[in-house]
Write a protein that holds these residues in place. Sequence first.
Motif, PDB file in Angstrom:
ATOM      1  N   CYS A   1      12.796 -54.508   5.579  1.00  0.00           N
ATOM      2  CA  CYS A   1      14.147 -54.988   5.284  1.00  0.00           C
ATOM      3  C   CYS A   1      14.276 -56.463   5.670  1.00  0.00           C
ATOM      4  O   CYS A   1      13.867 -56.859   6.757  1.00  0.00           O
ATOM      5  CB  CYS A   1      15.145 -54.163   6.073  1.00  0.00           C
ATOM      6  SG  CYS A   1      16.847 -54.644   5.813  1.00  0.00           S
TER       7      CYS A   1
ATOM      8  N   HIS B   1      16.802 -58.013   6.554  1.00  0.00           N
ATOM      9  CA  HIS B   1      17.818 -58.244   7.589  1.00  0.00           C
ATOM     10  C   HIS B   1      17.195 -58.269   8.978  1.00  0.00           C
ATOM     11  O   HIS B   1      17.187 -59.289   9.634  1.00  0.00           O
ATOM     12  CB  HIS B   1      18.911 -57.173   7.500  1.00  0.00           C
ATOM     13  CG  HIS B   1      19.921 -57.287   8.596  1.00  0.00           C
ATOM     14  ND1 HIS B   1      20.154 -56.264   9.484  1.00  0.00           N
ATOM     15  CD2 HIS B   1      20.735 -58.305   8.955  1.00  0.00           C
ATOM     16  CE1 HIS B   1      21.079 -56.664  10.344  1.00  0.00           C
ATOM     17  NE2 HIS B   1      21.451 -57.882  10.039  1.00  0.00           N
TER      18      HIS B   1
ATOM     19  N   VAL C   1      12.962 -49.827   4.762  1.00  0.00           N
ATOM     20  CA  VAL C   1      13.966 -49.242   3.861  1.00  0.00           C
ATOM     21  C   VAL C   1      13.391 -47.995   3.192  1.00  0.00           C
ATOM     22  O   VAL C   1      12.182 -47.829   3.103  1.00  0.00           O
ATOM     23  CB  VAL C   1      14.416 -50.249   2.787  1.00  0.00           C
ATOM     24  CG1 VAL C   1      15.081 -51.451   3.427  1.00  0.00           C
ATOM     25  CG2 VAL C   1      13.246 -50.676   1.928  1.00  0.00           C
TER      26      VAL C   1
ATOM     27  N   CYS D   1      18.624 -49.028   3.845  1.00  0.00           N
ATOM     28  CA  CYS D   1      18.037 -49.285   5.145  1.00  0.00           C
ATOM     29  C   CYS D   1      18.725 -48.431   6.200  1.00  0.00           C
ATOM     30  O   CYS D   1      19.950 -48.412   6.266  1.00  0.00           O
ATOM     31  CB  CYS D   1      18.167 -50.761   5.497  1.00  0.00           C
ATOM     32  SG  CYS D   1      17.338 -51.117   7.040  1.00  0.00           S
TER      33      CYS D   1
ATOM     34  N   SER E   1      21.978 -51.581   4.922  1.00  0.00           N
ATOM     35  CA  SER E   1      21.907 -52.465   3.766  1.00  0.00           C
ATOM     36  C   SER E   1      21.442 -51.652   2.566  1.00  0.00           C
ATOM     37  O   SER E   1      20.684 -50.687   2.717  1.00  0.00           O
ATOM     38  CB  SER E   1      20.898 -53.589   4.021  1.00  0.00           C
ATOM     39  OG  SER E   1      21.473 -54.571   4.838  1.00  0.00           O
TER      40      SER E   1
ATOM     41  N   PRO F   1      20.226 -57.412  -2.819  1.00  0.00           N
ATOM     42  CA  PRO F   1      21.137 -56.714  -1.909  1.00  0.00           C
ATOM     43  C   PRO F   1      22.473 -56.425  -2.592  1.00  0.00           C
ATOM     44  O   PRO F   1      22.998 -57.269  -3.296  1.00  0.00           O
ATOM     45  CB  PRO F   1      21.302 -57.705  -0.753  1.00  0.00           C
ATOM     46  CG  PRO F   1      21.000 -59.031  -1.338  1.00  0.00           C
ATOM     47  CD  PRO F   1      19.982 -58.811  -2.405  1.00  0.00           C
TER      48      PRO F   1
ATOM     49  N   ALA G   1      22.426 -57.439   4.775  1.00  0.00           N
ATOM     50  CA  ALA G   1      21.314 -58.224   4.234  1.00  0.00           C
ATOM     51  C   ALA G   1      21.809 -59.184   3.154  1.00  0.00           C
ATOM     52  O   ALA G   1      22.631 -58.822   2.309  1.00  0.00           O
ATOM     53  CB  ALA G   1      20.247 -57.307   3.661  1.00  0.00           C
TER      54      ALA G   1
ATOM     55  N   LEU H   1      14.716 -57.968  -1.270  1.00  0.00           N
ATOM     56  CA  LEU H   1      13.439 -57.453  -0.763  1.00  0.00           C
ATOM     57  C   LEU H   1      12.306 -58.327  -1.269  1.00  0.00           C
ATOM     58  O   LEU H   1      12.386 -58.878  -2.373  1.00  0.00           O
ATOM     59  CB  LEU H   1      13.215 -56.023  -1.262  1.00  0.00           C
ATOM     60  CG  LEU H   1      14.113 -54.936  -0.696  1.00  0.00           C
ATOM     61  CD1 LEU H   1      13.889 -53.641  -1.460  1.00  0.00           C
ATOM     62  CD2 LEU H   1      13.832 -54.712   0.776  1.00  0.00           C
TER      63      LEU H   1
END
Lengths: 218, 154
Positions: free
Chosen positions: B96, B98, B103, B114, B119, B127, B132, B136
């Motif tokens: 992830c 973030h 995830v 996630c 997220s 996103p 986030a 990705l």
Amino acid sequence: MVTRKTVDWFDKRLRFKEPLLFMMERPFSKHATDIKYCFGGISLILFINQVITGLLLSIYYVPTPQDAYLSIQYITFEVSFGWLIRAMHMWGADLMILSVLIHLCIAYFKGYYRKPLELNWISGFTLFLLSLGFGFSGYLLPWTQLSYWATVIVTDIAAGIPYIGENLLLFLRGGMTVDQSTLIRFYSFHTKIIPVFSMLLLTLHLWMIKRRGICVPL
Amino acid sequence: MDEKTTVKLVRRGFFRVLADWCLKFILLVTAGGGAIMSLSFMFPPRKLMQRLTGWVPTVDNKGLKKGEVAQVMFNGTPVYVLKTPEDKLFCYSAVCPHAACIVQWSTDDQHFKCPCHESVFDSLGNPSGGPATEPLTRLELKTDETGKIFIKLV
Ligand code: FES
């Protein structure tokens, strides 16, 4: 001398010198070179070998059905000296059972269960049973076809004992079939429960010899 | 030196001393070798530290159902190969953006979710909810003539 002073400093606090000297002094018996009387010591050395190699193997071994076999493969083919440590553990196990058995037979046929050796005999025989337990529980751990079905068969045999059979089966397998619960159970027996008991008994077994002195063969 | 205390080294005495030293030597070598061996056993193989890079094979295109992902592990982190309902292939790192949790793909609503701070990412990796802000990480991917999917690790 510095070392002498250091040793004395520790001895004042720990009082280790006296028992240590007691453990180290060995009146040399004229039987000590006779191969017949060496099997106790050989068993002890093999046991120490099993402890050390076993501890090392437990760093990589994973007791789950998905990973047991893979982790053994990993030990054997990837880890440095893994093949050797594993082979030492495997052969050491067979040799230990063999030498314990010889030790037991000699003790039996020479009559070393008579006074004052009763407790040595009892603790020794229990240790023999515990080493069989070691072998039995360790056999399942590689989780191969051979070890899996051997465990199925042996636990099935145990189930045949009248009255207690069914409960014994549940106790050994931790369920109705040989699966994850059996594996973790055998792992615990092999690496925790049996070692604790056998080390206690071994201490007792050796302590008695040390306190009483080695018996002259009858 | 006093005559009486001189040890006369006869042949038998010589061999005894020799045997004694041989034994000591063997013991020392065994102990030292054992210690070195055990230590090197405790360190995991070097191979694990090498990073895999370049094109690496993953799963078969045929084995992957529409709307589902295949998870593969590379260099210690999971990677998802996604086949959308429109039969398009994508590959994402499962880490992830973030705070680096892993995830999970949800087949039901076709999103990555996630577990850490919830997220949400759509099938393009963008996103669409949660803390986030970055998409990705996309990995390049290609399929060879046998249908095997390759991804490019950097
Ligand atoms: S780490 Fe994924 S949402 Fe925070």
